[in-house]
Motif scaffolding. Structure first.
Motif, PDB file in Angstrom:
ATOM      1  N   TYR A  13       4.583   1.997   6.404  1.00 20.40           N
ATOM      2  CA  TYR A  13       5.515   0.874   6.358  1.00 20.40           C
ATOM      3  C   TYR A  13       5.807   0.459   4.919  1.00 20.40           C
ATOM      4  N   VAL A  14       7.108   0.310   4.636  1.00 20.98           N
ATOM      5  CA  VAL A  14       7.552  -0.264   3.366  1.00 20.98           C
ATOM      6  C   VAL A  14       7.662  -1.767   3.567  1.00 20.98           C
ATOM      7  N   THR A  15       6.977  -2.546   2.707  1.00 16.12           N
ATOM      8  CA  THR A  15       6.944  -4.003   2.907  1.00 16.12           C
ATOM      9  C   THR A  15       7.564  -4.780   1.751  1.00 16.12           C
ATOM     10  N   ASN A  16       8.099  -4.079   0.735  1.00 15.57           N
ATOM     11  CA  ASN A  16       8.723  -4.779  -0.383  1.00 15.57           C
ATOM     12  C   ASN A  16       9.850  -3.937  -0.948  1.00 15.57           C
ATOM     13  N   ASN A  17      10.616  -4.512  -1.855  1.00 22.04           N
ATOM     14  CA  ASN A  17      11.760  -3.800  -2.436  1.00 22.04           C
ATOM     15  C   ASN A  17      11.496  -3.360  -3.876  1.00 22.04           C
ATOM     16  N   TYR A  18      10.236  -3.122  -4.214  1.00 25.11           N
ATOM     17  CA  TYR A  18       9.892  -2.688  -5.560  1.00 25.11           C
ATOM     18  C   TYR A  18      10.226  -1.208  -5.740  1.00 25.11           C
ATOM     19  N   ASP A  19      10.439  -0.821  -6.986  1.00 28.12           N
ATOM     20  CA  ASP A  19      10.685   0.596  -7.278  1.00 28.12           C
ATOM     21  C   ASP A  19       9.427   1.420  -7.032  1.00 28.12           C
ATOM     22  N   HIS A  20       8.272   0.885  -7.348  1.00 27.33           N
ATOM     23  CA  HIS A  20       7.019   1.613  -7.194  1.00 27.33           C
ATOM     24  C   HIS A  20       5.903   0.624  -6.919  1.00 27.33           C
ATOM     25  N   GLY A  21       4.715   1.151  -6.668  1.00 25.85           N
ATOM     26  CA  GLY A  21       3.586   0.283  -6.367  1.00 25.85           C
ATOM     27  C   GLY A  21       3.266   0.281  -4.890  1.00 25.85           C
ATOM     28  N   LYS A  22       2.199  -0.403  -4.537  1.00 23.34           N
ATOM     29  CA  LYS A  22       1.700  -0.404  -3.175  1.00 23.34           C
ATOM     30  C   LYS A  22       2.764  -0.829  -2.181  1.00 23.34           C
ATOM     31  N   ALA A  48       3.262  10.012   2.766  1.00 22.79           N
ATOM     32  CA  ALA A  48       3.691  11.012   3.745  1.00 22.79           C
ATOM     33  C   ALA A  48       3.358  12.423   3.269  1.00 22.79           C
ATOM     34  N   HIS A  49       3.517  12.665   1.982  1.00 19.97           N
ATOM     35  CA  HIS A  49       3.207  13.995   1.455  1.00 19.97           C
ATOM     36  C   HIS A  49       1.710  14.267   1.407  1.00 19.97           C
ATOM     37  N   SER A  50       0.911  13.237   1.469  1.00 18.22           N
ATOM     38  CA  SER A  50      -0.536  13.437   1.538  1.00 18.22           C
ATOM     39  C   SER A  50      -1.005  13.609   2.972  1.00 18.22           C
ATOM     40  N   GLY A  51      -0.079  13.511   3.934  1.00 18.49           N
ATOM     41  CA  GLY A  51      -0.407  13.712   5.344  1.00 18.49           C
ATOM     42  C   GLY A  51      -0.657  12.450   6.121  1.00 18.49           C
ATOM     43  N   ALA A  52      -0.521  11.268   5.496  1.00 13.34           N
ATOM     44  CA  ALA A  52      -0.835  10.015   6.178  1.00 13.34           C
ATOM     45  C   ALA A  52       0.121   9.708   7.319  1.00 13.34           C
ATOM     46  N   CYS A  53       1.352  10.179   7.223  1.00  8.34           N
ATOM     47  CA  CYS A  53       2.355   9.884   8.244  1.00  8.34           C
ATOM     48  C   CYS A  53       3.509  10.863   8.108  1.00  8.34           C
ATOM     49  N   LEU A  54       4.321  10.921   9.156  1.00  8.94           N
ATOM     50  CA  LEU A  54       5.584  11.660   9.083  1.00  8.94           C
ATOM     51  C   LEU A  54       6.756  10.755   9.443  1.00  8.94           C
ATOM     52  N   ASN A  55       6.506   9.448   9.466  1.00  5.52           N
ATOM     53  CA  ASN A  55       7.542   8.452   9.748  1.00  5.52           C
ATOM     54  C   ASN A  55       7.404   7.300   8.769  1.00  5.52           C
ATOM     55  N   ILE A  56       8.526   6.859   8.213  1.00  6.19           N
ATOM     56  CA  ILE A  56       8.534   5.684   7.336  1.00  6.19           C
ATOM     57  C   ILE A  56       9.516   4.667   7.911  1.00  6.19           C
ATOM     58  N   GLU A  57       9.039   3.428   8.070  1.00  8.53           N
ATOM     59  CA  GLU A  57       9.883   2.332   8.526  1.00  8.53           C
ATOM     60  C   GLU A  57       9.714   1.156   7.570  1.00  8.53           C
ATOM     61  N   PHE A  58      10.559   0.139   7.743  1.00  8.68           N
ATOM     62  CA  PHE A  58      10.579  -1.003   6.825  1.00  8.68           C
ATOM     63  C   PHE A  58      10.136  -2.260   7.553  1.00  8.68           C
ATOM     64  N   GLN A  59       9.042  -2.864   7.111  1.00  7.88           N
ATOM     65  CA  GLN A  59       8.597  -4.151   7.650  1.00  7.88           C
ATOM     66  C   GLN A  59       9.093  -5.241   6.703  1.00  7.88           C
ATOM     67  N   MET A  60      10.367  -5.530   6.791  1.00  4.31           N
ATOM     68  CA  MET A  60      11.016  -6.517   5.940  1.00  4.31           C
ATOM     69  C   MET A  60      12.003  -7.279   6.800  1.00  4.31           C
ATOM     70  N   SER A  61      12.602  -8.310   6.280  1.00  2.76           N
ATOM     71  CA  SER A  61      13.574  -9.092   7.044  1.00  2.76           C
ATOM     72  C   SER A  61      14.791  -9.361   6.182  1.00  2.76           C
ATOM     73  N   GLY A  62      15.921  -9.546   6.847  1.00  2.00           N
ATOM     74  CA  GLY A  62      17.164  -9.805   6.128  1.00  2.00           C
ATOM     75  C   GLY A  62      17.651  -8.572   5.391  1.00  2.00           C
ATOM     76  N   SER A  63      18.736  -8.738   4.658  1.00  2.00           N
ATOM     77  CA  SER A  63      19.287  -7.641   3.861  1.00  2.00           C
ATOM     78  C   SER A  63      18.452  -7.461   2.600  1.00  2.00           C
ATOM     79  N   GLN A  64      18.072  -6.231   2.315  1.00  5.05           N
ATOM     80  CA  GLN A  64      17.204  -5.939   1.183  1.00  5.05           C
ATOM     81  C   GLN A  64      17.785  -4.786   0.371  1.00  5.05           C
TER      82      GLN A  64
END
Length: 326
Positions: free
Chosen positions: A54-63, A73-89
């Motif tokens: 899950y992506v939870t912020n709009n930063y260029d990099h970082g946690k 995902a490239h380390s094998g942790a997941c094959l799906n990425i979704e955004f846990q955010m609200s509103g337009s980002q």
């Protein structure tokens, strides 16, 4: 499995005791020729098929940034990425994301029926470089990239994305890719963005790509040269797409799509309140009719399709597509 003449090989591991879709899976392999067997390869990972990062912020990099979750995902942790955010980002990228080398699905979300996540570059680097294949990118706005989708692999799916202010929205070198319901040089309301102009809306160099399907056509607008450029690739299906404000809607270069000829001998007639269009094409051709503004290379709205069963075809045009005073 056996490597082909290019030294490439593929194997399929189904959801069995040899593949757990709920975690990382590690494998090693050997190569044998003339009864000479190699050492074991380095271990390689196949990612967790059912896991979501899950992506939870709009930063260029970082946690929990998009960049960090693509690394996960490239380390094998997941094959799906979704955004846990609200509103337009808007995620302002400061540099190009790493190439996508796993079969990754990245899915945005909607806010008031419009795609809410915008990825923004600086026109000097690409949006996504899809080099592995079998990836899906959907429900995302893209702005200010060199090439938004640089696709050098096969069987990727691009769905419901909008692209504006980009030098080239999509370049397809791979085969069997699918583009559905995207809007190139137009915003989330499927209207043209007059500030978005590119030489070509999409360039296709691979084979057997599907660009538009029934009720899920793409919109390609504001292209100086061509809406759809097919350069050398063959077997590419360009159906149900709205292509307008371009110099030429579809261009075939270097025997792209085998220089397949368009319908000929096209005439229209009216019989009472019924309107017909008929013409000639190769036997078995699928013929699609679009509205236009009396410009040869505008295809504004899909109307109807038919098959040229014996080399001729005829369609009835619904009255809703007839401007009776023009």
């Amino acid at each position: 499995c056996v490597a082909n003449a290019e030294g490439k090989w593929t194997f399929t591991v189904y959801d069995t005791r040899y593949f757990n879709p709920d975690t990382r899976n590690f494998y090693v392999n050997t190569a044998t020729r003339h009864n000479n067997t190699s050492e074991l390869s380095a271990p390689f990972v196949v990612g967790c098929k059912s896991c979501v990062c899950y992506v939870t912020n709009n930063y260029d990099h970082g946690k929990n940034s998009l960049r960090a979750e693509i690394d996960s995902a490239h380390s094998g942790a997941c094959l799906n990425i979704e955004f846990q955010m609200s509103g337009s980002q808007t995620i302002q990228l400061l540099s190009e994301l790493r190439p996508i080398e796993v079969p990754l699905s990245i899915t945005g979300y909607f806010e008031n029926s419009l795609t809410a996540i915008t990825l923004k570059g600086n026109s000097k680097f690409n949006g996504f470089n899809l080099v592995n294949g079998y990836s899906t990118i959907q429900n995302i706005n893209f702005k200010s990239f060199d090439t938004t989708f640089n696709v050098s692999s096969d069987f990727n799916n691009l769905k419901r994305n909008t692209i504006v202010q980009t030098l080239l929205p999509a370049k397809i070198f791979g085969n069997n890719n699918s583009l559905k319901k995207n809007c190139f040089n137009c915003d989330g309301r499927n209207m043209q963005d007059t500030s978005s102009v590119s030489d070509n809306a999409i360039e296709i160099y691979g084979d057997n790509n599907i660009i538009g399907v029934f009720e899920n056509g793409n919109s390609f607008v504001n292209a100086i040269k061509s809406g759809d450029l097919v350069d050398s690739g063959v077997g590419n299906s360009l159906l149900y797409n709205a292509i307008y404000n371009t110099t030429q809607a579809i261009t075939l270069n270097n025997h792209g799509n085998n220089d397949y000829p368009p319908p000929t001998n096209i005439v229209s007639r009216k019989d009472g309140d019924i309107y017909y269009i008929q013409g000639r094409a190769n036997q078995g051709d699928r013929v699609q009719i679009f509205t236009t503004t009396y410009m040869r290379n505008d295809a504004n709205v899909f109307v109807v399709e038919t098959i040229a069963t014996d080399g001729t075809w005829q369609v009835v045009i619904s009255s809703q597509y007839i401007l009776k005073d023009e």
